[in-house]
Every structure is written in structure tokens, then in C-alpha cells.
Write a protein that holds these residues in place. Structure first.
Motif, short mmCIF file in Angstrom:
data_model
loop_
_atom_site.label_atom_id
_atom_site.label_comp_id
_atom_site.label_asym_id
_atom_site.label_seq_id
_atom_site.Cartn_x
_atom_site.Cartn_y
_atom_site.Cartn_z
N ASP A 170 0.81 -1.22 0.00
CA ASP A 170 0.00 0.00 0.00
C ASP A 170 0.84 1.27 0.00
O ASP A 170 0.33 2.36 0.25
CB ASP A 170 -0.93 0.01 1.22
CG ASP A 170 -1.94 -1.11 1.18
OD1 ASP A 170 -2.21 -1.59 0.07
OD2 ASP A 170 -2.46 -1.50 2.24
N GLY A 171 2.12 1.13 -0.28
CA GLY A 171 2.99 2.31 -0.28
C GLY A 171 3.61 2.61 1.07
O GLY A 171 4.23 3.67 1.25
N GLY A 172 3.47 1.73 2.00
CA GLY A 172 4.04 1.89 3.33
C GLY A 172 3.87 0.61 4.12
O GLY A 172 3.35 -0.40 3.62
N THR A 174 2.16 -1.71 6.73
CA THR A 174 0.89 -1.94 7.39
C THR A 174 0.94 -3.29 8.12
O THR A 174 1.77 -4.14 7.82
CB THR A 174 -0.28 -1.94 6.40
OG1 THR A 174 -0.06 -2.97 5.41
CG2 THR A 174 -0.40 -0.59 5.71
N ARG A 199 -1.02 -0.60 12.26
CA ARG A 199 -1.56 0.27 11.22
C ARG A 199 -2.33 -0.61 10.25
O ARG A 199 -1.75 -1.26 9.38
CB ARG A 199 -0.44 1.03 10.50
CG ARG A 199 -0.97 2.12 9.58
CD ARG A 199 0.18 2.96 9.03
NE ARG A 199 -0.30 4.20 8.43
CZ ARG A 199 0.50 5.15 7.95
NH1 ARG A 199 1.81 5.01 8.03
NH2 ARG A 199 -0.03 6.25 7.42
N ALA A 201 -4.24 0.09 7.70
CA ALA A 201 -4.17 0.54 6.30
C ALA A 201 -3.49 1.90 6.28
O ALA A 201 -3.39 2.60 7.31
CB ALA A 201 -5.56 0.62 5.66
N MET A 202 -3.02 2.31 5.08
CA MET A 202 -2.33 3.59 4.97
C MET A 202 -3.27 4.77 5.21
O MET A 202 -2.82 5.88 5.50
CB MET A 202 -1.68 3.71 3.58
CG MET A 202 -0.53 2.74 3.37
SD MET A 202 0.81 2.94 4.57
CE MET A 202 1.35 4.62 4.19
#
Length: 357
Positions: A170-172, A174, A199, A201-202
Motif C-alpha cells: 500500500d505504499g508503506g 501496514t 496500522r 491501512a495507509m
């Protein structure tokens, strides 16, 4: 002048006379004093109250309905066995489940498949005597879960790093990440810290909670506590061995909702919640009996009886006075093994801890 500079650098890096040498001497002296204390491994933060939660209480052992389990052991060293479990009248257990297990001092494998084709498995690998990597996976209709963990067991400390459903798609980062450390300070006192980062989700901000733990273990009693300041949660446990066959335990959990960020300063009132559970365990010659009661009016008991060497019968009962509900459970377990395998099991009892479960 240049020669003097080179000589100064050489003296600084010299193992015997340089700064690195002094640091090594300080570390060696620290290790000598540490070994002189005679400290032992204190366990892990996750199992800091194992005498109460696992040995006395029956939170993970209580069941309802009828259950039958047949286990066939083909080998004890290495450990290899399969089991068939049948259940009826229970919402927590599937009607049928098949389990296969393999264990050696180096590796541990376990797989479980039920009648709805829901799969769960574990794979543990021991790199050294102190370092073990653990992984587990669950594939169900409600969702999937993957867990990765590394445990390091030192002579007087334990460290663990665990990740549940980690992802970078997701770009980071999680998922959930947990890290814990428990250090023996004296032969009886241990102090630890546990960090929980999550976390989902982003789109959500990450959340970090840190808890602090302490454990004091004497010859016949144990007291431990854990506090999470950000959530306002305090949990304490006490265990005592009254005799060779009788153990008791008490657990107290207090939660002060509204403490910390978003608490009373955020317009929310303070809410106090708490639970207290008291339990006891009696070990007889061929059976054991556990009972517990909490402040919500829930009474539970578990009786395990060894009828013969391969047959074990368990009875579970629970009465919830607040909800006006009751649960009953009866289970029969049969452990089948050849005489040669039984002899291997008796010889391997002392080495059971070598398997990285």
C-alpha cells in the motif's frame, strides 16, 4: 609530525592500549559481574504470568459439547504423530479436523485442516540454541493471517520480534509489529518492556502502545504486573503453591478508559472497568481438577481423568450467572502408540524442551 599523528591513531585503535581495548575491558568486567550474580532466563513478556494463566486458569482449556480425539504416534525421536478430532455441539470447534505434527531439535511443523477446508499451520526453525524463528499461517473463509516471529533466549534475558500480516503493497508498512524484552535483574526479579505498533491501512495513522512489566518469582509463589500507560490498563497476577499438589492464582485487570490522548481533556468522561479472577488447581494421582470464579459471576471447572494409559476423559462446565447461561462439555482422548514408540517417548521426556514449539 605526520609520524606522530599516525602513532596516535595507532594507539587509539590498538586492542590493548586504545579506546577499543578499554571498552572491551569494561565490557568484560561487566560480563564477569553479570555472571557472578547467577541470573537465569526469566522467560518472555508474553508468558510473564504463565503460572496463573496456563497452569491454574482454564481460559484456553474450557470447551462445550461433545468431543473425541484419536492421536497416533509413529515416532518420538523425531516426534511424528497425526490426530483426528470430532466435535459436536460446539460453535468454536469444527465438526472434524485432521492434524499432522513433526518435531525435532531443529525444526517443528504442524498442519491442521478441518471439514470446511480451513487450514492453519506452523513452521519453526532453530538457528542456534538461543535463536528460533517461528511462522504461522491461517487460511479461513473469514480472512487470512500470517505471523512471523524471532525469539532470542539469552542466559538472563529474552527478546522477541513479531509481525502479523506485514505488508508493503500500500505504499508503506501496514500490519502489526510487536517487540518485547525481559531482563533478569536479580535471581528473583525481572523487568521488561513491550511495544505494540499497528496500522491496518495507509488511510489510518499508526498507533504505538508501550507497556512495562515486572515479575518476582520465589520458591513457592510468584507476583507480576504489566501496565500500559497510554491506554490506562493495569494487570496484576499472583500465584502460590500451597502444597505439592495444590496451586492457586488470582488475576486482576483494571482499565481506566479515557486516560491518555482523547481522554478527559478531549471531552470524554473517565470510565473505570475491572475484572478479578480467582482459580485453583488440584493434582491427584491420575487426574487433575481446576476451578475458577470471577467478579462477573462466571464459575467454571475442568476435570481431567486418565482412565488408562492411552485413554483420557475431560469434563468441562461453566455457569454464567449474569447472562443466565450454562455450558457443558465432555471429551475423550485416545493416544495410540506402539511399545517401541512409548519407550522412545519415555527416553525423550528430558529432551522435550529441545523441540522449538
Amino acid at each position: 609530525m605526520e609520524v606522530e599523528k599516525q602513532q596516535a591513531v595507532s594507539d587509539l585503535l590498538t586492542p590493548k592500549n586504545g579506546a577499543f581495548g578499554r571498552l572491551r575491558d569494561v565490557y568484560a568486567a561487566f560480563q564477569e559481574r553479570r555472571e557472578a550474580l547467577g541470573l537465569s532466563n526469566p522467560g518472555t513478556v508474553e508468558n510473564i504470568a504463565k503460572e496463573v494463566q496456563r497452569d491454574v486458569f482454564l481460559n484456553n482449556l474450557s470447551f462445550s459439547g461433545l468431543r473425541a480425539e484419536l492421536t497416533k504416534a509413529f515416532s518420538a525421536s523425531p516426534l511424528f504423530q497425526v490426530s483426528h478430532a470430532l466435535s459436536m455441539g460446539s460453535q468454536a470447534q469444527p465438526p472434524y479436523a485432521y492434524t499432522a505434527l513433526y518435531g525435532s531439535p531443529k525444526v517443528f511443523l504442524q498442519g491442521n485442516l478441518d471439514n470446511e477446508l480451513q487450514f492453519s499451520g506452523r513452521f519453526n526453525w532453530r538457528w542456534t540454541q538461543a535463536l528460533v524463528s517461528k511462522s504461522s499461517v491461517q487460511l479461513t473463509s473469514q480472512g487470512n493471517m500470517v505471523s512471523l516471529e524471532n525469539d532470542y533466549t539469552g542466559s538472563d534475558f529474552s527478546a522477541s520480534l513479531k509481525a502479523v500480516n506485514p505488508s508493503l503493497l500500500d505504499g508503506g508498512i501496514t500490519g502489526m509489529i510487536m517487540a518485547s524484552y525481559l531482563q533478569a535483574v536479580t535471581p528473583r526479579l525481572s523487568l521488561g518492556i513491550d511495544a505494540f505498533w499497528t496500522r491496518p491501512a495507509m488511510a489510518y495513522p499508526p498507533e504505538l502502545n508501550v507497556s512495562y512489566a515486572a515479575r518476582y518469582k520465589a520458591a513457592d509463589w510468584m507476583a507480576c504486573g504489566q501496565i500500559i500507560p497510554d491506554r490506562g490498563v493495569l494487570e496484576a497476577s499472583y500465584w502460590r503453591r500451597l502444597s505439592e499438589k495444590v496451586e492457586t492464582g488470582i488475576n486482576c485487570n483494571l482499565a481506566f478508559a479515557g486516560v491518555g490522548p482523547g481522554g478527559p481533556m478531549g471531552g470524554m468522561g473517565m470510565q473505570k472497568e475491572g475484572s478479578v479472577t480467582i482459580g485453583a488447581k488440584y493434582d491427584f494421582r491420575s487426574s487433575s481438577f481446576r476451578a475458577q470464579i470471577d467478579n462477573q459471576g462466571k464459575v467454571a471447572c475442568l476435570l481431567e481423568k486418565m482412565i488408562a494409559q492411552p485413554i483420557r476423559v475431560s469434563f468441562s462446565g461453566e455457569i454464567d450467572h449474569k447472562q443466565n447461561a450454562a455450558k457443558l462439555g465432555l471429551a475423550v482422548s485416545i493416544d495410540a502408540a506402539d511399545e517401541a514408540v512409548m519407550e522412545q517417548q519415555e527416553r525423550a521426556v528430558s529432551d522435550a524442551g529441545a523441540i522449538p514449539f
